[in-house]
Scaffold this active site. Structure first.
Site, PDB file in Angstrom:
ATOM      1  N   ASP A 227       0.827  -1.250  -0.092  1.00 61.21           N
ATOM      2  CA  ASP A 227      -0.022   0.128  -0.082  1.00 61.21           C
ATOM      3  C   ASP A 227       0.754   1.436   0.078  1.00 61.21           C
ATOM      4  OD1 ASP A 227      -2.225   1.522  -0.046  1.00 61.21           O
ATOM      5  OD2 ASP A 227      -2.784   1.227   2.146  1.00 61.21           O
TER       6      ASP A 227
ATOM      7  N   HIS B  42       2.616   3.119  -9.002  1.00 62.38           N
ATOM      8  CA  HIS B  42       2.309   1.749  -8.986  1.00 62.38           C
ATOM      9  C   HIS B  42       3.574   1.209 -10.141  1.00 62.38           C
ATOM     10  CE1 HIS B  42      -1.649   1.762  -7.446  1.00 62.38           C
ATOM     11  NE2 HIS B  42      -2.157   2.655  -8.425  1.00 62.38           N
TER      12      HIS B  42
ATOM     13  N   GLU C 233     -11.971  -5.661  -4.716  1.00 59.29           N
ATOM     14  CA  GLU C 233     -12.840  -4.213  -4.796  1.00 59.29           C
ATOM     15  C   GLU C 233     -11.929  -3.231  -5.464  1.00 59.29           C
ATOM     16  OE1 GLU C 233     -11.597  -6.383  -1.752  1.00 59.29           O
ATOM     17  OE2 GLU C 233     -13.905  -7.113  -1.906  1.00 59.29           O
TER      18      GLU C 233
ATOM     19  N   LEU D 188      11.660 -19.635  -5.064  1.00 57.87           N
ATOM     20  CA  LEU D 188      10.555 -18.929  -4.294  1.00 57.87           C
ATOM     21  C   LEU D 188       9.314 -19.057  -5.059  1.00 57.87           C
ATOM     22  CD1 LEU D 188      10.490 -16.363  -2.055  1.00 57.87           C
ATOM     23  CD2 LEU D 188       9.861 -15.484  -4.327  1.00 57.87           C
TER      24      LEU D 188
HETATM   25  C1  FPP Z   1      -1.949   0.192  -3.226  1.00 60.48           C
HETATM   26  O1  FPP Z   1      -1.564   1.414  -3.296  1.00 60.48           O
HETATM   27  C2  FPP Z   1      -1.778  -0.611  -4.283  1.00 60.48           C
HETATM   28  C3  FPP Z   1      -2.159  -1.293  -5.381  1.00 60.48           C
HETATM   29  C4  FPP Z   1      -3.638  -1.197  -5.234  1.00 60.48           C
HETATM   30  C5  FPP Z   1      -1.622  -1.874  -6.573  1.00 60.48           C
HETATM   31  C6  FPP Z   1      -0.389  -2.714  -6.196  1.00 60.48           C
HETATM   32  C7  FPP Z   1       0.279  -2.953  -7.408  1.00 60.48           C
HETATM   33  C8  FPP Z   1       1.599  -3.211  -7.880  1.00 60.48           C
HETATM   34  C9  FPP Z   1       2.485  -2.660  -7.060  1.00 60.48           C
HETATM   35  C10 FPP Z   1       1.805  -3.861  -9.194  1.00 60.48           C
HETATM   36  C11 FPP Z   1       1.786  -5.313  -9.001  1.00 60.48           C
HETATM   37  C12 FPP Z   1       2.305  -5.798 -10.387  1.00 60.48           C
HETATM   38  C13 FPP Z   1       2.633  -7.229 -10.474  1.00 60.48           C
HETATM   39  C14 FPP Z   1       3.035  -7.355 -11.958  1.00 60.48           C
HETATM   40  C15 FPP Z   1       2.608  -8.200  -9.646  1.00 60.48           C
HETATM   41  P1  FPP Z   1      -2.646   2.721  -3.375  1.00 60.48           P
HETATM   42  O2  FPP Z   1      -2.957   3.055  -4.901  1.00 60.48           O
HETATM   43  O3  FPP Z   1      -3.910   2.169  -2.625  1.00 60.48           O
HETATM   44  O4  FPP Z   1      -1.948   3.681  -2.699  1.00 60.48           O
HETATM   45  P2  FPP Z   1      -2.590   4.936  -1.816  1.00 60.48           P
HETATM   46  O5  FPP Z   1      -2.836   4.400  -0.428  1.00 60.48           O
HETATM   47  O6  FPP Z   1      -1.279   5.754  -1.480  1.00 60.48           O
HETATM   48  O7  FPP Z   1      -3.390   5.675  -2.556  1.00 60.48           O
END
Ligand code: FPP
Length: 242
Positions: A17, A34, A64, A128
């Protein structure tokens, strides 16, 4: 099984997050957060391999997350596709076995094909296992396992926790020993509800793109300092002369 474990966790689950806030702090669109989050993930995968961790499960897209603005949803889908083509060979060379967990029905054919290729080309790797939870929710998992068990004809009197576990999406993995959530929020957000019954939780204020080896080591150190009893009691040595 001993009640205490001072070893490294076998299985770590992470809610990555804070990507959006990382980007906002830099006056960048959320997408860049991201993107940076994917790079952080690749580093953490290597760090887990270096520490002999066997399973890493990351929450990449929750059931969600469809509620997010459509450009962010399509940005995330595109990012995942790009990440597969950019990092798949590297992950394979690192010895990573990739498994995708979640409802694949709603994703595009293109993404489904990319997932299938990622799983097929890494299936013999054993350093892993990286479980990417995508269009995943803990409640979805319990529900799909229940439906699958009913379809398989498991009679009610034979249904046990162990039996239902056989139908869960990550039945091949042990339950997580350590659950990490970055980004300062203190909640599970519908991640692995069934599997975290006795998991140790570490919440970090660090935003996911800034999470690296130092933060991983500090979470593992916190885990090792915990006294895991799995609902039992710790055996106290008998007093001398008692
Ligand atoms: C939460 O941060 C993060 C996500 C909803 C997406 C996480 C996804 C990735 C890191 C990409 C993964 C990719 C692969 C190939 C596995 P947020 O957007 O809720 O951040 P905020 O709370 O600061 O708004």
């Amino acid at each position: 099984m001993t009640f205490e474990s001072k070893a490294v966790p076998r299985h770590i689950a992470i809610v990555m997050d804070g990507n959006g806030r990382w980007a906002k702090k830099r006056f960048l669109p959320r997408f860049f957060g991201h993107k940076q989050g994917v790079d952080a993930l690749v580093k953490v995968v290597q760090a887990c391999i270096d520490r002999d961790i066997e399973y890493l499960t990351v929450f990449a897209f929750s059931s969600e997350n469809w509620k997010r603005p459509s450009d962010e949803v399509s940005g995330l889908m595109g990012l995942v596709l790009a990440a597969v083509s950019r990092y798949l060979a590297r992950m394979g060379a690192m010895g990573v076995r990739i498994r995708i967990v979640g409802d694949r029905e709603a994703v595009s054919d293109k993404l489904r094909n990319a997932w299938n290729e990622a799983e097929a080309s890494t299936r013999h790797n054993s350093k892993l296992t990286l479980n990417v939870a995508f269009n995943y929710g803990g409640r979805w998992d319990i529900l799909q396992a229940t439906k699958a068990a009913i379809k398989a004809g498991v009679p009610a009197e034979e249904m046990t926790e162990a039996k239902l576990s056989e139908f869960m999406a990550m039945s091949y993995a042990p339950d997580p020993d350590l659950f990490i959530r970055t980004g300062g929020e203190v909640r599970i957000s519908n991640f692995m509800l069934w599997q975290v019954a006795y998991t140790e939780f570490v919440f970090s204020d660090c935003l996911w793109p800034e999470f690296g080896e130092a933060q991983l080591d500090s979470a593992i150190a916190a885990f090792r300092a915990r006294d895991r009893r799995f609902g039992g009691v710790k055996e106290v040595p008998a007093a001398v002369g008692a």
